[in-house]
Design a protein around this motif. Structure first.
Motif, short mmCIF file in Angstrom:
data_model
loop_
_atom_site.label_atom_id
_atom_site.label_comp_id
_atom_site.label_asym_id
_atom_site.label_seq_id
_atom_site.Cartn_x
_atom_site.Cartn_y
_atom_site.Cartn_z
N ASN A 29 27.93 -6.02 44.92
CA ASN A 29 27.49 -5.53 43.60
C ASN A 29 28.37 -4.36 43.15
O ASN A 29 28.80 -4.32 42.00
N ARG A 80 31.64 -5.68 42.08
CA ARG A 80 31.58 -6.51 40.87
C ARG A 80 31.27 -5.69 39.61
O ARG A 80 31.72 -6.02 38.53
N TYR A 81 30.46 -4.63 39.77
CA TYR A 81 30.07 -3.89 38.56
C TYR A 81 30.93 -2.64 38.29
O TYR A 81 30.86 -2.08 37.20
N GLY A 119 27.48 -13.47 39.78
CA GLY A 119 26.18 -13.06 40.31
C GLY A 119 25.15 -14.18 40.17
O GLY A 119 25.21 -14.98 39.24
N THR A 120 24.22 -14.22 41.11
CA THR A 120 23.15 -15.23 41.04
C THR A 120 21.84 -14.60 40.56
O THR A 120 20.89 -15.32 40.25
N GLY A 121 21.78 -13.28 40.54
CA GLY A 121 20.53 -12.61 40.16
C GLY A 121 19.55 -12.53 41.32
O GLY A 121 18.40 -12.14 41.15
N ASP A 169 28.72 4.09 44.02
CA ASP A 169 29.88 3.66 43.23
C ASP A 169 30.02 4.52 41.98
O ASP A 169 29.12 5.28 41.62
N TYR A 204 16.34 -10.92 37.84
CA TYR A 204 16.36 -9.81 36.86
C TYR A 204 17.77 -9.25 36.80
O TYR A 204 18.37 -8.91 37.81
N ARG A 205 18.32 -9.19 35.60
CA ARG A 205 19.66 -8.62 35.42
C ARG A 205 19.64 -7.67 34.24
O ARG A 205 18.98 -7.95 33.25
N VAL A 206 20.39 -6.58 34.38
CA VAL A 206 20.48 -5.64 33.26
C VAL A 206 21.35 -6.27 32.18
O VAL A 206 21.00 -6.30 31.02
N SER A 230 26.71 -10.18 34.79
CA SER A 230 26.35 -10.70 36.11
C SER A 230 26.98 -12.07 36.33
O SER A 230 27.59 -12.33 37.37
N LEU A 236 14.84 -4.16 39.38
CA LEU A 236 16.11 -4.75 39.84
C LEU A 236 15.96 -5.72 41.00
O LEU A 236 16.76 -6.65 41.13
N GLY A 282 20.69 -11.28 44.59
CA GLY A 282 21.22 -10.40 45.64
C GLY A 282 20.25 -9.31 46.06
O GLY A 282 19.96 -9.15 47.26
N LEU A 283 19.74 -8.55 45.09
CA LEU A 283 18.86 -7.42 45.46
C LEU A 283 17.49 -7.90 45.95
O LEU A 283 16.85 -7.22 46.75
P1 ADP Z 1 23.38 -10.14 40.44
O1 ADP Z 1 23.72 -11.37 41.16
O2 ADP Z 1 23.12 -10.34 38.99
O3 ADP Z 1 24.28 -9.01 40.74
P2 ADP Z 1 21.44 -8.63 41.92
O4 ADP Z 1 20.06 -8.94 42.34
O5 ADP Z 1 22.42 -8.33 43.01
O6 ADP Z 1 21.92 -9.79 40.99
O7 ADP Z 1 21.39 -7.36 40.98
C1 ADP Z 1 20.48 -7.35 39.90
C2 ADP Z 1 21.01 -6.56 38.74
O8 ADP Z 1 21.14 -5.18 39.08
C3 ADP Z 1 22.41 -6.96 38.34
O9 ADP Z 1 22.40 -8.05 37.44
C4 ADP Z 1 22.95 -5.70 37.68
O10 ADP Z 1 22.53 -5.68 36.34
C5 ADP Z 1 22.23 -4.59 38.41
N1 ADP Z 1 23.10 -3.96 39.46
C6 ADP Z 1 23.10 -4.22 40.78
N2 ADP Z 1 23.99 -3.45 41.43
C7 ADP Z 1 24.56 -2.67 40.49
C8 ADP Z 1 25.57 -1.64 40.52
N3 ADP Z 1 26.15 -1.26 41.68
N4 ADP Z 1 25.88 -1.04 39.36
C9 ADP Z 1 25.30 -1.42 38.21
N5 ADP Z 1 24.38 -2.37 38.09
C10 ADP Z 1 23.99 -3.00 39.22
#
Ligand code: ADP
Length: 441
Positions: free
Chosen positions: A334, A337-338, A392-394, A362, A380-382, A387, A375, A396-397
């Motif tokens: 993450n 990628r972000y 991203g698959t949404g 980061d 759930y994605r911002v 993503s 999150l 990961g977290l």
């Molecule tokens: P994704 O596969 O979309 O990354 P995650 O479950 O890993 O799904 O993360 C959910 C959401 O949290 C992401 O879509 C992103 O919007 C936000 N996010 C996660 N890690 C970060 C990060 N290091 N910086 C900014 N936003 C993050």
């Protein structure tokens, strides 16, 4: 048991003997007088005890107290003894009934269901603690009130009036989120019993399940539609130039990989939910798991970020190596990628008496406060497009949260828009061994 007749005869005999002696000694008239006086004395004594018993039975303001009965004299001693024995038996039976009632009340309050007993006119006779919670009732205060005056929901009143109320009624309260399944059952002629069950959690799980299926279908449908569109394009244009065909194939491959990642993540989540808790016997070095994750992140970043490994405790962690490794990889992936190119990512570990904390910081875009608590929800994605763009698959977290929960830990997220983010895996220190203060730079 004192017998009735012998003391009566004894006393009469004494009176007659005294009268006879008086008659012989002082003349017949004295004898009669002595007999009358003796008999009057006996009658007076009986009247005295009779009054005592009447007074005792008529005790106002509660139960007559057995201690107030006199010891008794002659036949009355037997009467009082019998009364005392009867009273004691009744008290014992009452105490036993009270004990049984208490046990019954305790058992019903432990029940997960609410119970309200109604009389033939639908007035509340009794309710258990759960029903009090469900309908905000009080067993003492509301006894004798019509249930329709206490539970004023129109659906309930209509249901109560139904001839056939075998199908349960679903009552939901928007403000508290409480959803009840209510059933009214007849018992003992005209009396009825209202059963209530809290199905809020069941409803929530059902709603989540439906949401999840809708999300998965949507996530799979998008790449599938893209792949199907390209394939149709290829079939329609057999003479497509080589370069264009290669471009389309690359895009299709990309979409298939996206589907594959999604399915892999779904399988991982499902495994985490169904597998036994990670064993305490498997142990691995914290440094080794962090080193592996950092190497992978460097490959993913391909030199676009500076990835730095800060202090790390020399310790062993007891748990599933693969799970902890994949959770850390998710956080690092993450961050890579972000965080825009040129950004900095730092990994550090700290151990204290409570917890082992592995954090990834980061210099990326950061996250607004309102998103942080959500999150770790699946899908759930911002920023949805960001993503997907970055693969991203949404999920990961959600995977990280599950892994940590299985190890008795949790995920701590600190972030501010424009100021980067820190994701910390907090793991219980009780699972850490070989505690050495040395840190690896
Ligand atoms: P994704 O596969 O979309 O990354 P995650 O479950 O890993 O799904 O993360 C959910 C959401 O949290 C992401 O879509 C992103 O919007 C936000 N996010 C996660 N890690 C970060 C990060 N290091 N910086 C900014 N936003 C993050």
């Amino acid at each position: 048991m004192i017998s009735f007749w012998p003391p009566v005869f004894v006393r009469l005999t004494i009176v007659l003997v005294v009268a006879l002696v008086a008659g012989v000694a002082f003349g017949a008239n004295f004898g009669y007088l002595a007999a009358i006086a003796g008999l009057l004395l006996l009658i007076g004594l009986h009247l005295y005890y009779l009054r005592k018993v009447m007074g005792w039975l008529a005790t106002s303001g509660g139960e007559p107290d057995i201690a107030e009965l006199p010891a008794g004299y002659g036949a009355w001693a037997g009467v009082f003894l019998a009364l005392r024995q009867r009273e004691r038996r009744e008290r014992d039976q009452q105490a036993e009934l009270e004990r049984m009632l208490h046990r019954f009340m305790e058992a019903t309050s432990a029940l997960p269901d609410g119970i309200i007993i109604l009389d033939a006119s639908d007035r509340v006779e009794w309710c258990n603690a759960r029903a009090s919670e469900h309908f905000n009732l009080s067993a003492e205060r509301d006894r004798g009130f019509f249930v329709s005056n206490l539970i004023r929901r129109p659906a309930f009143i209509e249901y109560l009036g139904r001839v056939d109320a075998t199908e349960p009624l679903i009552l939901s309260d928007e403000t508290s989120g409480l959803v009840l399944s209510v059933q009214v059952l007849p018992f003992q002629d005209l009396r009825r019993i209202v059963l209530s069950r809290d199905i809020s959690q069941l409803r929530r799980v059902e709603a989540m399940r439906q949401d999840f299926i809708a999300n998965v279908s949507h996530e799979l449908r998008t790449p599938l539609t893209v792949v199907a569109g390209f394939l149709e394009h290829l079939v329609d244009m057999p003479d497509m130039p080589r370069a264009e065909r290669a471009r389309i194939e690359a895009l299709m491959l990309d979409q298939s990989r996206r589907m594959r990642r999604l399915i892999d993540d779904l399988l991982t989540l499902s495994k985490l939910e169904t597998q036994d808790a990670p064993s305490l016997t498997e142990a691995f070095s914290v440094k080794s798991v962090v080193d592996e994750a950092v190497s992978e992140a460097r490959v993913l970043s391909a030199g676009r970020h500076s990835i730095v490994l800060r202090e790390l405790p020399e310790a062993e962690f007891h748990g599933a190596h693969e799970e902890i490794g994949s959770a850390l990889e998710n956080l690092l992936s993450n961050a890579v990628r972000y965080t825009p190119e040129g950004g900095k990512i730092e990994v550090r570990g700290a151990l204290d008496a409570d917890a082992l904390r592995l954090s990834v910081t980061d210099t990326g875009p950061g996250i607004a406060a309102e998103h942080i608590p959500r999150l770790t929800e699946r899908f759930y994605r911002v920023d949805k497009s960001r993503s997907r763009e970055t693969g991203g698959t949404g999920l990961g977290l959600a995977i990280v949260k599950h892994v940590l929960a299985r190890h008795g830990g949790h995920l701590d997220i600190r972030s501010e828009p424009m100021h980067g983010s820190t994701f910390t895996m907090v793991l219980p220190a009780a699972r850490v061994s070989a505690l050495a203060a040395d840190a690896v730079q």
